[in-house]
Motif scaffolding. Sequence first.
Motif, short mmCIF file in Angstrom:
data_model
loop_
_atom_site.label_atom_id
_atom_site.label_comp_id
_atom_site.label_asym_id
_atom_site.label_seq_id
_atom_site.Cartn_x
_atom_site.Cartn_y
_atom_site.Cartn_z
N PHE A 95 0.82 -1.21 0.00
CA PHE A 95 0.00 0.00 0.00
C PHE A 95 0.85 1.26 0.00
CE2 PHE A 95 -2.53 -3.36 1.92
CZ PHE A 95 -3.62 -3.35 1.06
N ARG A 96 2.05 1.13 0.49
CA ARG A 96 3.04 2.21 0.52
C ARG A 96 4.41 1.54 0.51
NH1 ARG A 96 2.34 4.12 6.81
NH2 ARG A 96 2.76 2.09 7.71
N ILE A 97 5.44 2.34 0.30
CA ILE A 97 6.80 1.79 0.33
C ILE A 97 7.44 2.20 1.64
CG2 ILE A 97 9.09 1.91 -0.71
CD1 ILE A 97 7.71 2.23 -3.42
N GLU A 112 -3.95 13.01 -6.46
CA GLU A 112 -4.73 12.26 -5.47
C GLU A 112 -3.99 10.99 -5.07
OE1 GLU A 112 -7.72 13.25 -4.15
OE2 GLU A 112 -7.41 15.11 -5.29
N LEU A 113 -4.28 10.52 -3.88
CA LEU A 113 -3.70 9.28 -3.37
C LEU A 113 -4.16 8.11 -4.23
CD1 LEU A 113 -1.99 8.13 -1.03
CD2 LEU A 113 -4.12 7.82 0.22
N CYS A 114 -3.23 7.28 -4.68
CA CYS A 114 -3.57 6.06 -5.42
C CYS A 114 -4.06 5.01 -4.43
CB CYS A 114 -2.34 5.53 -6.18
SG CYS A 114 -1.77 6.59 -7.52
N PRO A 115 -4.87 4.05 -4.89
CA PRO A 115 -5.44 3.06 -3.96
C PRO A 115 -4.46 1.99 -3.49
CG PRO A 115 -6.16 2.62 -6.19
CD PRO A 115 -5.38 3.91 -6.24
N GLY A 116 -3.21 2.14 -3.76
CA GLY A 116 -2.21 1.16 -3.33
C GLY A 116 -1.11 1.08 -4.37
N THR A 117 -0.16 0.22 -4.10
CA THR A 117 0.95 0.03 -5.03
C THR A 117 0.42 -0.63 -6.30
OG1 THR A 117 2.47 -0.21 -3.18
CG2 THR A 117 3.23 -1.04 -5.30
N PRO A 118 0.76 -0.09 -7.48
CA PRO A 118 0.29 -0.68 -8.73
C PRO A 118 0.71 -2.15 -8.84
CG PRO A 118 1.19 1.50 -9.14
CD PRO A 118 1.51 1.15 -7.72
N PRO A 119 -0.17 -3.00 -9.40
CA PRO A 119 0.12 -4.44 -9.50
C PRO A 119 1.44 -4.76 -10.18
CG PRO A 119 -2.17 -4.00 -10.07
CD PRO A 119 -1.49 -2.66 -9.92
N GLY A 120 1.83 -4.02 -11.21
CA GLY A 120 3.09 -4.28 -11.89
C GLY A 120 4.29 -4.10 -10.98
N LEU A 136 4.22 7.29 -0.29
CA LEU A 136 2.86 6.96 -0.71
C LEU A 136 2.72 7.16 -2.20
CD1 LEU A 136 0.61 8.59 2.05
CD2 LEU A 136 1.12 6.18 1.71
N PRO A 137 1.89 6.33 -2.86
CA PRO A 137 1.66 6.52 -4.29
C PRO A 137 0.63 7.63 -4.51
CG PRO A 137 0.46 4.58 -3.51
CD PRO A 137 1.23 5.12 -2.34
N ILE A 138 1.02 8.61 -5.30
CA ILE A 138 0.16 9.75 -5.62
C ILE A 138 -0.04 9.77 -7.13
CG2 ILE A 138 -0.06 12.27 -5.52
CD1 ILE A 138 0.01 10.94 -2.75
N ASP A 139 -1.29 9.89 -7.58
CA ASP A 139 -1.57 9.94 -9.02
C ASP A 139 -0.79 11.09 -9.65
OD1 ASP A 139 -3.15 11.02 -11.43
OD2 ASP A 139 -4.04 9.03 -11.11
N SER A 140 0.00 10.78 -10.66
CA SER A 140 0.88 11.78 -11.29
C SER A 140 0.10 12.92 -11.94
CB SER A 140 1.77 11.12 -12.34
OG SER A 140 2.60 10.17 -11.75
N THR A 141 -1.12 12.67 -12.36
CA THR A 141 -1.92 13.70 -13.04
C THR A 141 -2.75 14.52 -12.06
OG1 THR A 141 -2.07 12.25 -14.96
CG2 THR A 141 -3.61 14.09 -14.87
N THR A 142 -3.46 13.83 -11.17
CA THR A 142 -4.41 14.53 -10.30
C THR A 142 -3.83 14.93 -8.94
OG1 THR A 142 -5.22 12.49 -9.26
CG2 THR A 142 -6.30 13.20 -11.32
#
Length: 138
Positions: free
Chosen positions: A87-89, A120-128, A112-118
Motif C-alpha cells: 500500500f506504501r513503500i 490524489e492518493l492512489c489506492p495502493g501500489t500498482p500491481p506491476g 505513498l503513491p500519488i496519481d501523477s496527473t491529479t
Amino acid sequence: MTFLQTSVPLEIPFHDVDSMGIVWHGHYLKYFEIARTALMRRAGLDVADMLATGCAWPVVTCEVKYIRPLRYGQRILVEARLEEYEFRIGIAYTVRDEATGERLTRGRTRQLPIDSTTGELCPGTPPGMIAAIERALG
C-alpha cells in the motif's frame, strides 16, 4: 519473512562535512536516497519505471537516529531493506562503518503513491510494481 535488501559502499566527501569535519545532518537523507535507488533497481524499478505506473512516490515520513557522527574520508556501508510495499513503500536504513561494521545511524522512510496527473492518493501500489518486487524476492 523475506526482505529485499541491498548495501551501498560510500566514502564521505569533503563537500558533505562542516568545519569540524563532521557530516551535516541533512546529507544523511542523500545517503538514504542512494541506497533506496539501488534497492528499487534490484527489483527492476528505477524512478522512470515507477513513474510509468502513473504514480509519483513522494516521501511522506522520514526518521533518522544519529548514533555516531560520520566524518570526512570515512568509508561507510548504507544498507536499505524494503519492509512494506503493498500500500506504501517502507524502507529501513542502517549506516555502518565499512571497516568495523559498527552501526552509526539508522533510519526509515515511507512513501505513498500519488496519481501523477491529479495529485490524489492512489489506492495502493500498482500491481506491476508488486509483481516486480515479488519476482526480486524470488
